[in-house]
Design an enzyme around this catalytic site. Structure first.
Site, PDB file in Angstrom:
ATOM      1  NE  ARG A  74       5.856   8.587   0.789  1.00 37.85           N
ATOM      2  CZ  ARG A  74       6.465   8.223  -0.337  1.00 37.85           C
ATOM      3  NH1 ARG A  74       5.791   7.661  -1.311  1.00 37.85           N
ATOM      4  NH2 ARG A  74       7.756   8.412  -0.498  1.00 37.85           N
ATOM      5  CG  HIS A 119       9.580  12.515  -3.691  1.00 39.37           C
ATOM      6  ND1 HIS A 119       8.392  11.935  -3.297  1.00 39.37           N
ATOM      7  CD2 HIS A 119       9.774  12.131  -4.963  1.00 39.37           C
ATOM      8  CE1 HIS A 119       7.888  11.239  -4.300  1.00 39.37           C
ATOM      9  NE2 HIS A 119       8.702  11.340  -5.327  1.00 39.37           N
ATOM     10  CD  GLU A 164      10.357   5.642  -6.513  1.00 46.79           C
ATOM     11  OE1 GLU A 164      10.834   6.245  -7.488  1.00 46.79           O
ATOM     12  OE2 GLU A 164       9.259   5.069  -6.539  1.00 46.79           O
ATOM     13  CG  ASN A 295       7.562   4.005  -3.568  1.00 47.92           C
ATOM     14  OD1 ASN A 295       6.977   3.900  -2.487  1.00 47.92           O
ATOM     15  ND2 ASN A 295       8.210   5.092  -3.922  1.00 47.92           N
ATOM     16  CE1 TYR A 297       3.213   4.414  -9.512  1.00 47.88           C
ATOM     17  CE2 TYR A 297       5.303   4.136  -8.384  1.00 47.88           C
ATOM     18  CZ  TYR A 297       4.131   4.852  -8.588  1.00 47.88           C
ATOM     19  OH  TYR A 297       3.883   5.985  -7.856  1.00 47.88           O
ATOM     20  CD  GLU A 363       5.755   6.957  -4.947  1.00 47.64           C
ATOM     21  OE1 GLU A 363       5.811   6.697  -6.169  1.00 47.64           O
ATOM     22  OE2 GLU A 363       6.542   7.712  -4.373  1.00 47.64           O
TER      23      GLU A 363
HETATM   24  C1  FCB Z   1       7.720   7.118  -8.564  1.00 50.49           C
HETATM   25  C2  FCB Z   1       8.043   8.465  -7.961  1.00 50.49           C
HETATM   26  C3  FCB Z   1       6.887   9.428  -8.042  1.00 50.49           C
HETATM   27  C4  FCB Z   1       6.200   9.343  -9.393  1.00 50.49           C
HETATM   28  C5  FCB Z   1       5.778   7.944  -9.635  1.00 50.49           C
HETATM   29  C6  FCB Z   1       4.985   7.764 -10.898  1.00 50.49           C
HETATM   30  O1  FCB Z   1       8.890   6.526  -9.008  1.00 50.49           O
HETATM   31  O2  FCB Z   1       8.410   8.330  -6.614  1.00 50.49           O
HETATM   32  O3  FCB Z   1       7.348  10.724  -7.775  1.00 50.49           O
HETATM   33  O4  FCB Z   1       7.085   9.775 -10.357  1.00 50.49           O
HETATM   34  O5  FCB Z   1       6.917   7.135  -9.700  1.00 50.49           O
END
Ligand code: FCB
Length: 465
Positions: A74, A119, A164, A295, A297, A363
């Site tokens: 990607r 982005h 995002e 995405n 995290y 992500e």
């Molecule tokens: C996401 C973003 C990416 C990077 C990661 C850690 O929110 O899309 O660019 O900053 O976090």
């Protein structure tokens, strides 16, 4: 059997050559160029003028991709590299040539590209015309998207319009910690999110009408969301605070928002809602995602905190307070509590609430901060555990996960954190003129994971989705 294609992605190819600076080969400036050149915006006043030099060193990146054995990659294209003033009046042919080569090289190496159009890096020329707050941005984005579909769509079948939108809207226009650095709480972020939805929908409709019949690809937008659960699972207030919070992040872009008007009235906005309305004269927003791009995290516990703020903001509107569970380890960055099982739960939530869509995890990753560790065992554990949770989501919960992209291929300019935070599977030596890339231990393990989880050997086929 399920298809989980384990892949990685890199930072988009943001900035240009070291000597000629970021405007090399005709690229226009973006809002991140402006923002990062202002004092005090980015860690150590660093900027992305040189970054990983991917514009120069694409062959190195390709080598890294092949070393990992990725099936998909990607990447984000830079709007201002293709259209320096943001409009199709002036096309930068060197930029087109560059991305053509990247795409062709990937395909020749049997790696499927997924391209993100936006982005975080609006051409500065468009910011000067009002940026994402201006309604006109949807049309400008649509023209840019059509240009990309037309130019690259014969070979690219997987598209993300906006990455995002929540982050762009909130961090860029409410918290002022991302470009363009505006602090207009309680209003601007809603307008920006709204216009991003309009921009996305316009591009999706253009693709659907003019390109899909021939190109047969798929278009979506990448939505970021933490997994959220009530601090006290037996407390009704915490449960509804969690629902509100999920609606403000995931739900905002995945279904229409309904929570903000009550708070507007309390603050004297009775005759005029702060939420913009979608016009019936424009193409509908509903049904404009061909797959669910997520995405993920981290996770948070949530407790209710209604009605104690005098300042209107998204935070006061949502009336929900985030709490970290002390048992969750923190990765290098303070916001990234490591909660692999949160991803499995979030995937089930999406399956249940959004009609069992095909999902790409666009992500997911782990950050290092401070002293460099090439033997990055914590990141290895992170990927093993997280991907195993995704595997359980597929095999035990029946979630239709079609792909997984690790963030990221290599260390890069991590927005306001500059180069202090390292997310890569490859280390980049930013003090080296050649930006030497070296595989971390986690890169070697990731390559093994890809082989282990090859449940479906076929590449993701748009028609199956
Ligand atoms: C996401 C973003 C990416 C990077 C990661 C850690 O929110 O899309 O660019 O900053 O976090």
């Amino acid at each position: 059997s399920s298809n989980l294609n384990t892949t990685a992605k890199s930072i988009k190819l943001l900035w240009g050559l070291i000597k000629s600076g970021w405007q090399a080969d005709g690229r226009g400036p973006s809002i991140w160029d402006t923002f990062s050149h202002e004092t005090g915006r980015v860690f150590g006043d660093q900027n992305g003028d040189v970054a990983c030099k991917s514009y120069e060193l694409w062959e190195e990146d390709l080598r890294s991709i092949l070393q990992l054995g990725l099936t998909h990659y990607r990447l984000s294209v830079s709007w201002a590299r293709l259209l320096p003033d943001g409009t199709t009046q002036h096309v930068n042919h060197k930029g087109v040539q560059y991305y053509n080569k990247v795409i062709d090289d990937l395909l020749n190496a049997r790696v499927t590209p997924m391209i993100t159009l936006y982005h975080f890096d609006l051409p500065q020329a468009l910011q000067d015309r009002g940026g994402w707050k201006s309604p006109n941005i949807a049309t400008l984005f649509d023209s840019y998207a059509r240009f990309c579909f037309q130019t690259f769509g014969d070979r690219v079948k997987l598209w993300i319009t906006v990455n995002e939108p929540y982050v762009c809207a909130k961090l860029g226009h409410e918290d002022a910690i991302h470009a363009p650095g505006l602090k207009e709480p309680g209003r601007a972020a809603y307008v920006v999110g709204h216009n991003m939805l309009r921009a996305h929908a316009s591009a999706w409709h253009s693709y659907d009408a003019f390109f899909r019949p021939k190109q047969k690809g798929l278009v979506s937008l990448a939505i970021n969301s933490d997994w959220l659960e009530p601090l006290d699972p037996d407390c009704a207030e915490d449960i509804s605070a969690t629902e509100r919070h999920l609606a403000f992040t995931l739900g905002w872009f995945a279904w229409p928002v309904t929570f903000i008007d009550t708070n507007s009235r309390k603050h004297g906005y009775s005759s005029e809602s702060r939420l913009p309305f979608f016009s019936k004269d424009e193409p509908p927003i509903l049904g404009t995602a061909d797959f669910f791009a997520l995405n993920y995290y981290t996770s948070r516990k949530v407790t209710s905190c209604s009605g104690h703020s005098d300042i209107l903001s998204m935070k006061s509107d949502r009336g929900a307070q985030e709490v970290l569970d002390p048992s969750w380890p923190i990765s290098g960055v303070s916001w990234l509590a490591v909660v692999p099982h949160g991803l499995r739960r979030l995937l089930s939530y999406i399956k249940k609430n959004f009609s069992d869509p095909a999902i790409y995890i666009t992500e997911n990753g782990f950050a290092q901060v401070g002293s460099l560790e090439m033997e990055d065992v914590q990141r290895v554990t992170f990927y093993k555990e997280t991907i195993s949770e995704v595997a359980k989501a597929i095999t035990e919960d029946g979630v239709n996960v079609r792909g997984y992209f690790a963030w990221s291929l290599m260390d890069n300019f991590e927005w306001a954190d500059g180069y202090s935070v390292r997310f890569g599977l490859f280390h980049v030596d930013f003090s080296d003129e050649k930006r030497k890339r070296t595989m971390y231990h986690s890169g070697r393990e990731y390559a093994k994971l890809i082989l282990k989880y090859k449940w479906g050997s076929s590449l993701i086929c748009p028609k199956q989705l």
